[in-house]
Design a protein around this motif. Structure first.
Motif, mmCIF file in Angstrom:
data_model
loop_
_atom_site.group_PDB
_atom_site.id
_atom_site.type_symbol
_atom_site.label_atom_id
_atom_site.label_comp_id
_atom_site.label_asym_id
_atom_site.label_seq_id
_atom_site.Cartn_x
_atom_site.Cartn_y
_atom_site.Cartn_z
ATOM 1 N N LEU A 136 0.837 -1.210 0.000
ATOM 2 C CA LEU A 136 0.000 0.000 0.000
ATOM 3 C C LEU A 136 0.868 1.254 0.000
ATOM 4 O O LEU A 136 0.579 2.209 -0.726
ATOM 5 N N LEU A 137 1.945 1.255 0.795
ATOM 6 C CA LEU A 137 2.846 2.417 0.795
ATOM 7 C C LEU A 137 3.435 2.619 -0.594
ATOM 8 O O LEU A 137 3.551 3.751 -1.069
ATOM 9 N N GLY A 138 3.801 1.508 -1.244
ATOM 10 C CA GLY A 138 4.349 1.581 -2.597
ATOM 11 C C GLY A 138 3.353 2.196 -3.560
ATOM 12 O O GLY A 138 3.701 3.075 -4.365
ATOM 13 N N VAL A 139 2.099 1.744 -3.486
ATOM 14 C CA VAL A 139 1.058 2.274 -4.375
ATOM 15 C C VAL A 139 0.865 3.765 -4.128
ATOM 16 O O VAL A 139 0.812 4.571 -5.065
ATOM 17 N N ILE A 140 0.808 4.157 -2.846
ATOM 18 C CA ILE A 140 0.592 5.570 -2.509
ATOM 19 C C ILE A 140 1.751 6.423 -3.045
ATOM 20 O O ILE A 140 1.544 7.463 -3.674
ATOM 21 N N TRP A 141 2.974 5.956 -2.854
ATOM 22 C CA TRP A 141 4.177 6.673 -3.322
ATOM 23 C C TRP A 141 4.145 6.849 -4.845
ATOM 24 O O TRP A 141 4.365 7.944 -5.361
ATOM 25 N N LEU A 142 3.838 5.760 -5.544
ATOM 26 C CA LEU A 142 3.804 5.795 -7.009
ATOM 27 C C LEU A 142 2.737 6.752 -7.522
ATOM 28 O O LEU A 142 3.002 7.594 -8.389
ATOM 29 N N GLN A 143 1.514 6.586 -6.991
ATOM 30 C CA GLN A 143 0.388 7.378 -7.517
ATOM 31 C C GLN A 143 0.532 8.844 -7.149
ATOM 32 O O GLN A 143 0.107 9.711 -7.898
ATOM 33 N N LEU A 144 1.161 9.112 -5.991
ATOM 34 C CA LEU A 144 1.397 10.498 -5.591
ATOM 35 C C LEU A 144 2.242 11.196 -6.666
ATOM 36 O O LEU A 144 1.940 12.304 -7.102
ATOM 37 N N GLY A 145 3.300 10.498 -7.109
ATOM 38 C CA GLY A 145 4.151 11.058 -8.152
ATOM 39 C C GLY A 145 3.403 11.230 -9.459
ATOM 40 O O GLY A 145 3.493 12.274 -10.111
ATOM 41 N N LEU A 146 2.625 10.202 -9.828
ATOM 42 C CA LEU A 146 1.928 10.258 -11.111
ATOM 43 C C LEU A 146 0.844 11.333 -11.103
ATOM 44 O O LEU A 146 0.592 11.975 -12.114
ATOM 45 N N LEU A 147 0.213 11.529 -9.941
ATOM 46 C CA LEU A 147 -0.849 12.532 -9.855
ATOM 47 C C LEU A 147 -0.297 13.936 -10.064
ATOM 48 O O LEU A 147 -0.960 14.796 -10.627
ATOM 49 N N GLN A 148 0.941 14.182 -9.606
ATOM 50 C CA GLN A 148 1.495 15.525 -9.815
ATOM 51 C C GLN A 148 2.351 15.588 -11.077
ATOM 52 O O GLN A 148 3.060 16.552 -11.305
ATOM 53 N N GLY A 149 2.287 14.510 -11.881
ATOM 54 C CA GLY A 149 2.941 14.544 -13.183
ATOM 55 C C GLY A 149 4.438 14.393 -13.134
ATOM 56 O O GLY A 149 5.125 14.564 -14.126
ATOM 57 N N GLN A 150 4.995 14.050 -11.996
ATOM 58 C CA GLN A 150 6.439 13.931 -11.859
ATOM 59 C C GLN A 150 6.739 12.745 -10.944
ATOM 60 O O GLN A 150 6.607 12.864 -9.728
ATOM 61 N N PRO A 151 7.109 11.581 -11.521
ATOM 62 C CA PRO A 151 7.330 10.411 -10.672
ATOM 63 C C PRO A 151 8.326 10.697 -9.552
ATOM 64 O O PRO A 151 9.341 11.344 -9.767
ATOM 65 N N LEU A 152 8.014 10.219 -8.335
ATOM 66 C CA LEU A 152 8.904 10.399 -7.191
ATOM 67 C C LEU A 152 10.095 9.460 -7.334
ATOM 68 O O LEU A 152 10.049 8.513 -8.117
ATOM 69 N N PRO A 153 11.192 9.734 -6.587
ATOM 70 C CA PRO A 153 12.374 8.858 -6.695
ATOM 71 C C PRO A 153 12.020 7.394 -6.437
ATOM 72 O O PRO A 153 11.124 7.099 -5.656
ATOM 73 N N ALA A 154 12.742 6.493 -7.091
ATOM 74 C CA ALA A 154 12.613 5.042 -6.914
ATOM 75 C C ALA A 154 11.275 4.498 -7.405
ATOM 76 O O ALA A 154 10.924 3.363 -7.111
ATOM 77 N N SER A 155 10.526 5.298 -8.175
ATOM 78 C CA SER A 155 9.211 4.843 -8.630
ATOM 79 C C SER A 155 9.285 3.567 -9.459
ATOM 80 O O SER A 155 8.462 2.664 -9.301
ATOM 81 N N ARG A 156 10.302 3.468 -10.347
ATOM 82 C CA ARG A 156 10.382 2.273 -11.203
ATOM 83 C C ARG A 156 10.681 1.027 -10.384
ATOM 84 O O ARG A 156 10.110 -0.032 -10.629
ATOM 85 N N THR A 157 11.596 1.168 -9.417
ATOM 86 C CA THR A 157 11.930 0.018 -8.571
ATOM 87 C C THR A 157 10.693 -0.434 -7.798
ATOM 88 O O THR A 157 10.416 -1.641 -7.699
ATOM 89 N N ILE A 158 9.932 0.532 -7.293
ATOM 90 C CA ILE A 158 8.734 0.184 -6.530
ATOM 91 C C ILE A 158 7.713 -0.487 -7.451
ATOM 92 O O ILE A 158 7.133 -1.510 -7.108
ATOM 93 N N ALA A 159 7.528 0.090 -8.655
ATOM 94 C CA ALA A 159 6.555 -0.481 -9.582
ATOM 95 C C ALA A 159 6.926 -1.922 -9.942
ATOM 96 O O ALA A 159 6.065 -2.780 -10.102
ATOM 97 N N ARG A 160 8.244 -2.189 -10.058
ATOM 98 C CA ARG A 160 8.681 -3.558 -10.361
ATOM 99 C C ARG A 160 8.390 -4.497 -9.201
ATOM 100 O O ARG A 160 7.986 -5.641 -9.387
#
Ligand SMILES: [Zn+2]
Ligand SMILES: [Zn+2]
Length: 448
Positions: A136-160
């Motif tokens: 859930l933390l991973g999802v929140i981190w990823l979507q937070l970045g995507l919602l503001q149009g700028q992926p947060l650090p480590a987004s790809r690693t988390i998505a994997r």
């Protein structure tokens, strides 16, 4: 985030650019290789609510959702709140003859450590709280970045990582385990459900919705775009036949080198045309699971002490006891989860390995269905392990009534994990690879 460039903010009256589906944002051909049969297809434009299935085996390639980022974010936040509530309040309490005990959710794991079952304890706490929490933390981190149009650090690693966590989260299985445990003791003692029990039910449901809300095609496109499809790739045939392979994590089709290896250009995942040594690994895991299934049934899974009298019970013994108590439905649930599912999985996977390249043993579509079922039902075997964890933590009233775990709990837990790993190492694409001829006579005698 005030110093962020404004280019990602939506212009009033226009659709939000960063929320638009990939087909609106690129004119490139978007190729995908089916994970289950390796068929190469070009994704059609999808509207929200639509999905693309593989034309050969029916496997779902992409499911497009309305507002995927907001949807996943809202569900993940709500699930996180429910999880926090579930671990902060009493889970369930019991009382018998004036003695009572009240437990919190985490005690279902920690009590096991006191009985020298640290591995089972780790399995319980990981599958019901830690891994879902990280997810859930991973999802929140990823979507937070995507919602503001700028992926947060480590987004790809988390998505994997998210994709790998999916099968190991078992909050829903734990609920069934809790219900079975409560019905088992309901006749012997008074049971009261705490706030945390209901919060956990809500959490399990929201976790399922969150997992379903992830549109990984949209997510990977938003994180890293869509690199050009490999030159000369043709749809309507397998990827392997053209030296290509679909990335198991992000779906992008990549070209493999001369040795059949490669790395995904989008997410960096290591790639092979087929899972390496798939059949050997599956056989090894199946053999180990079959061996562990013997102590799982021979030794007691738990020992119940009532009025100073101890009675150990095996898995089958527990089922027989339930039938004698008249709890038929629960007996059926435990029998299916602890006997039918693991044995069925062992037999089904062994058979799939044996006939993997034979064309005359059911057709490939039916065998793929069998594989999907074994993959889907595997985790439900954990019910009995959860029942032990809950009863051991809850039923603590000294010699009046108490439950201790038996050695079969670890053995049975390892059967569940090993059969799940066996299903993961089996590569369903092998089912669809060119079948061996029935025999030389058939190939000569049958036209076409
Ligand atoms: Zn397919
Ligand atoms: Zn990839």
């Amino acid at each position: 985030m005030l110093n962020q460039p404004l280019r990602f903010l939506p212009v009033p009256g226009e659709p939000q650019v960063d929320q638009a589906p990939p087909e609106v944002r690129t004119s490139r051909r978007r190729l995908r290789a089916c994970h289950e049969c390796d068929w190469l297809v070009a994704l059609p434009p999808l509207r929200p609510g639509q999905r693309a299935d593989c034309p050969r085996c029916g496997h779902t390639l992409v499911t497009r959702h309305h507002r995927p980022a907001q949807r996943s974010m809202a569900l993940a936040l709500a699930a996180m709140v429910a999880l926090l509530l579930a671990i902060s309040f009493p889970f369930v309490s019991f009382s018998v003859g004036g003695f009572g005990n009240r437990i919190e959710l985490t005690q279902t794991a920690t009590t096991l450590i006191g009985f020298h079952q640290p591995l089972v304890a780790i399995a319980v706490i990981l599958t019901i709280a830690v891994l879902p929490g990280l997810y859930l933390l991973g999802v929140i981190w990823l979507q937070l970045g995507l919602l503001q149009g700028q992926p947060l650090p480590a987004s790809r690693t988390i998505a994997r990582s998210l994709a790998h966590l999916n099968p190991w989260m078992m909050a829903d299985v734990f609920i069934i385990g809790a219900l079975v445990s409560l019905i088992k003791v309901a006749g012997l003692a008074q049971i009261e459900l705490g706030l945390s029990f209901w919060a956990f039910c809500v959490f399990a449901l929201l976790l399922l919705f969150t997992m379903q809300s992830i549109d990984s095609d949209w997510m990977w496109f938003s994180l890293a775009g869509e690199p050009q499809a490999p030159e000369g790739a043709r749809t309507g045939t397998t990827a392997a036949a053209q030296g290509l392979t679909g990335c198991p994590t992000c779906g992008l089709v990549n070209r493999l080198d001369g040795n059949g290896r490669g790395h995904c250009r989008r997410c960096g995942e290591g790639l092979r045309a087929r899972l390496p040594h798939s059949l050997q690994r599956t056989w090894a895991l199946l053999a180990t699971a079959a061996l562990m299934y013997i102590p799982a049934n021979v030794y007691p899974i738990m020992t119940t002490t009532s009025l100073g009298h101890s009675s150990p019970s095996t898995i089958i013994g527990g089922v027989v006891e339930l039938i004698q108590m008249g709890s038929w439905p629960i007996a059926v649930v435990i029998f299916v989860a602890s006997v039918i599912v693991p044995v069925g999985k062992l037999v089904a996977l062994a058979w799939l390995c044996l006939v993997v390249k034979r064309s005359d043993e059911l057709n490939a579509a039916s065998r793929t269905w069998l594989y999907r079922i074994t993959e889907f039902i595997g985790r439900w075997s954990m019910i009995d392990v959860f029942v032990v964890a809950i009863l051991v933590a809850l039923i603590r009233a000294g010699s009046l009534m108490s439950v201790t775990p038996g050695p079969a709990a670890l053995a049975f837990g390892s059967v569940v994990v090993l059969t799940m790993l066996a299903a993961m190492t089996f590569d369903p694409r092998l089912i669809w690879d060119a079948p061996l001829p029935r025999d030389s006579r058939d190939t000569q005698g049958t036209p076409g």
